[in-house]
Write a protein that holds these residues in place. Structure first.
Motif, short mmCIF file in Angstrom:
data_model
loop_
_atom_site.label_atom_id
_atom_site.label_comp_id
_atom_site.label_asym_id
_atom_site.label_seq_id
_atom_site.Cartn_x
_atom_site.Cartn_y
_atom_site.Cartn_z
N SER A 54 0.83 -1.21 0.00
CA SER A 54 0.00 0.00 0.00
C SER A 54 0.86 1.25 0.00
CB SER A 54 -0.92 -0.01 1.23
OG SER A 54 -1.82 -1.08 1.17
N PRO B 130 -5.82 11.12 -4.23
CA PRO B 130 -6.62 11.17 -2.98
C PRO B 130 -7.34 9.85 -2.69
CG PRO B 130 -6.94 13.17 -4.23
CD PRO B 130 -6.16 12.26 -5.12
N GLU B 131 -7.92 9.25 -3.74
CA GLU B 131 -8.63 8.01 -3.53
C GLU B 131 -7.66 6.89 -3.13
OE1 GLU B 131 -11.75 5.44 -3.13
OE2 GLU B 131 -11.76 7.64 -3.45
N LEU C 79 -4.80 7.32 -1.68
CA LEU C 79 -4.36 7.63 -0.32
C LEU C 79 -5.38 7.09 0.70
CD1 LEU C 79 -2.56 9.05 1.76
CD2 LEU C 79 -3.84 11.17 1.32
N LYS C 80 -6.67 7.32 0.40
CA LYS C 80 -7.72 6.86 1.31
C LYS C 80 -7.72 5.34 1.44
CE LYS C 80 -12.73 7.01 1.99
NZ LYS C 80 -14.01 7.48 1.41
N LYS C 81 -7.64 4.64 0.29
CA LYS C 81 -7.64 3.18 0.34
C LYS C 81 -6.38 2.66 1.03
CE LYS C 81 -10.52 2.17 -3.69
NZ LYS C 81 -10.60 1.49 -4.99
N SER C 82 -5.22 3.28 0.74
CA SER C 82 -3.97 2.83 1.33
C SER C 82 -4.00 3.01 2.84
CB SER C 82 -2.79 3.58 0.72
OG SER C 82 -2.71 3.32 -0.68
N CYS C 83 -4.52 4.15 3.28
CA CYS C 83 -4.59 4.40 4.72
C CYS C 83 -5.51 3.37 5.39
CB CYS C 83 -5.10 5.82 4.99
SG CYS C 83 -3.91 7.12 4.58
N ASN C 84 -6.66 3.13 4.75
CA ASN C 84 -7.57 2.14 5.32
C ASN C 84 -6.92 0.77 5.39
OD1 ASN C 84 -9.61 4.01 5.60
ND2 ASN C 84 -10.57 3.52 3.63
#
Length: 573
Positions: free
Chosen positions: A378, A394-395, A397-402
């Motif tokens: 990720s 941004p998307e 980043l969101k998926k990677s953080c999750n």
């Protein structure tokens, strides 16, 4: 041995005969009662229908007489001018009563005063307006009812009907007629319905179709249910039918009965046949048991010897036979049982291996790598997207953080569980969509998907399963990771989900080198590995997870080379 088998066969043969005979006896008695009850029900229906038809007929006759023009003119003259030809009216009333075959006929004026009687012509001039049924007719109602009337000084029970005589919109008189319910009437009713009848009023027998004097008929009235009694040594089934007037007040009871003598005689003969049948069956069972004893004892003795071998732990047994009878089926069942015991024994060995692995599972490095790899992937995807100025950063980043947060949580959970007595975490079951779960896992392999090394085919149908999401992802990840490593950079792995016989299936197919026969035997053994740097725990953990989910995992050769792994989980209710 032969004597024991003979005794067993004899008892086994005789007991069914005894059981069947006993059951048939009770069934026969029940059938006898059922037939008697059905016969009584039919008779009751016939009696009630005939009774109702008689009542309706009397009402129709009285209604017809009430609409007679001559009678209407006579009553109209009496009402308007007070003139009445008494002898003529009495004579007409007597003639009408005889013509209509009635036992009772009365004509009254508009106020209930008796103008003429057919059954007692000399009696007239008194009022009967206070009688409820006459009052109903004076109010314009047509009624049929059961009542008690005095005829020639004696009370008589009769079925009667009343009808008003109308002129325009007013009642100018009443016609009342009836038929006495006596033995003659009951005999006529018996001829129509085929039933024995007893008329009882105030616990006194008024009339009966059963021969003999009333005092000789010893009968106890028992309410309205069907019951059995004997009259003059003949068994009967009786039912009490209440006779009521038009206000539903009970006047008397009509006991409707049928003789069950013929049924009892017929079923006694059947019972005798059953007894003879049972005796013949016992003799036949004795002969057959003696003949079969020797035929059966030999293979049973052989089975006993094989069972002794199995008791010592030798499950490599197979009893040969060419018989196709029950003994052959028994031997086939025994062989099947032996195969099942062999399989169970092997599963027990596997379970012991898994227990040993659990005790040694303090080495958690392999399981720690599983969450770290998605975290690394990720972050790498995130960095590559940032360096390439990807518009979907941004998307991503969101998926990677999750993903990172989810896998870090998983990592903490694994470390905590393994640190407690080196136990693997117990599954926490939740309802999940297997397609969505696999799809979320596949996002960790985006690079492999883009390189066409990993192809995913998800089922069109929703596959709901009760699973621990983290553990199933870990099991599938272990198998998928092994498949990708086995195929190398030029290989191909297919991941598919589908439904098969109420099971949700995850199938992972690769075109790698596959496994040797020796390796297949040890794939699920702890620390067994075919890779130089492998830990030998990946497939073992996967099998443990799937087993604790009441599922199965199987590894077979792919027809086109490589390996096929099938994970089956039962679809949720």
């Amino acid at each position: 041995m032969r004597k024991k088998i003979f005794l067993v066969l004899l008892i086994a043969s005789v007991l069914p005969f005894i059981g069947v005979t006993t059951v048939l006896h009770f069934v026969t008695v029940e059938q006898q009662q059922d037939l008697a009850q059905k016969r009584l029900s039919m008779v009751i229906s016939g009696v009630v229908s005939s009774y109702d038809r008689t009542a309706a007929g009397i009402l129709a006759q009285v209604r017809t007489l009430a609409s007679n023009d001559e009678l209407t003119r006579t009553l109209l003259l009496t009402d308007e001018i007070g003139f009445i030809d008494q002898p003529a009216l009495i004579k007409s009333t007597v003639n009408y009563m005889n013509l209509l075959n009635l036992d009772y006929l009365i004509v009254t004026g508009p106020h209930g005063k008796v103008l003429a009687q057919g059954h007692e012509p000399i009696m007239f001039g008194f009022s009967i307006a206070e009688e409820p049924i006459i009052n109903e007719a004076l109010l314009g109602q047509q009624v049929h009812s059961l009542g008690i009337r005095e005829i020639e000084g004696k009370p008589k029970m009769m079925m009667m009907a009343v009808a008003p005589v109308w002129f325009k919109d007013r009642v100018i008189g009443v016609v009342a007629g009836g038929v006495i319910i006596d033995e003659a009437y009951l005999e006529d009713l018996k001829g129509l319905a085929g039933a024995e009848l007893i008329l009882v009023r105030d616990d006194v027998i008024e009339a009966s179709t059963i021969p003999g004097k009333a005092e000789e008929i010893k009968l106890k009235i028992k309410g309205g249910d069907i019951y059995t009694t004997e009259l003059r040594d003949i068994p009967y089934n009786f039912c009490l039918f209440p006779l009521v007037d038009f206000t539903d007040e009970k006047i008397a009871n009509l006991l409707i009965g049928v003789s069950t003598y013929d049924l009892k005689t017929a079923f006694n003969k059947v019972s005798l046949i059953f007894i003879l049948f049972a005796g013949g069956g016992f003799i036949l069972a004795f002969v057959l048991a003696w003949g079969f004893a020797h035929k059966i004892s030999k293979p049973i003795t052989m089975l006993a010897g094989v069972a002794s071998r199995m008791a010592t732990g030798d499950f490599e047994v197979d009893v040969k036979t060419n018989r196709s009878d029950e003994i052959g089926q028994l031997i086939a069942s025994f062989n099947s049982m032996a195969a099942d015991l062999k399989e169970y024994h092997q599963k027990l060995i596997d379970s012991e291996r898994m227990t040993a692995f659990t005790q040694m599972a303090q080495k958690v490095a392999h399981e720690i790598k599983n969450p770290l790899t998605p975290i690394q992937v990720s972050i790498q995807d995130l960095r590559r997207s940032y360096n390439n100025n990807d518009k979907d950063f941004p998307e991503i980043l969101k998926k990677s953080c999750n993903t990172v947060l989810e896998e870090v949580s998983t990592l903490l959970k694994i470390v905590r569980e393994f640190s407690e007595f080196a136990r693997f975490p117990k599954p926490q079951f939740d309802r999940e969509d297997l397609n969505e779960l696999v799809d979320s896992l596949a996002t960790l392999y985006s690079a492999d998907k883009q390189a066409n090394r990993l192809v995913i085919h998800l089922s069109d149908r929703k596959l709901s399963v009760d699973v621990d999401r983290d553990q199933i992802k870990r099991a599938v990840h272990n198998v998928l990771k092994n498949a990708l490593e086995a195929t190398g950079q030029t290989g191909k792995v297919e991941l598919a989900t589908y439904e098969e016989n109420s099971f949700a299936v995850i199938q992972i197919t690769d075109n790698g080198p596959g496994f040797s026969p020796q390796a297949k035997k040890n794939l699920f053994s702890p620390y067994f590995t075919t890779k130089p740097k492998g830990s030998g725990l990946g497939l073992v953990i996967a099998k443990k997870i799937i087993t604790e989910h009441n599922g199965t995992i199987h590894i077979d050769d792919n027809a086109n080379g490589g390996t096929v792994v099938k994970i089956k989980l039962r679809i949720a209710g």
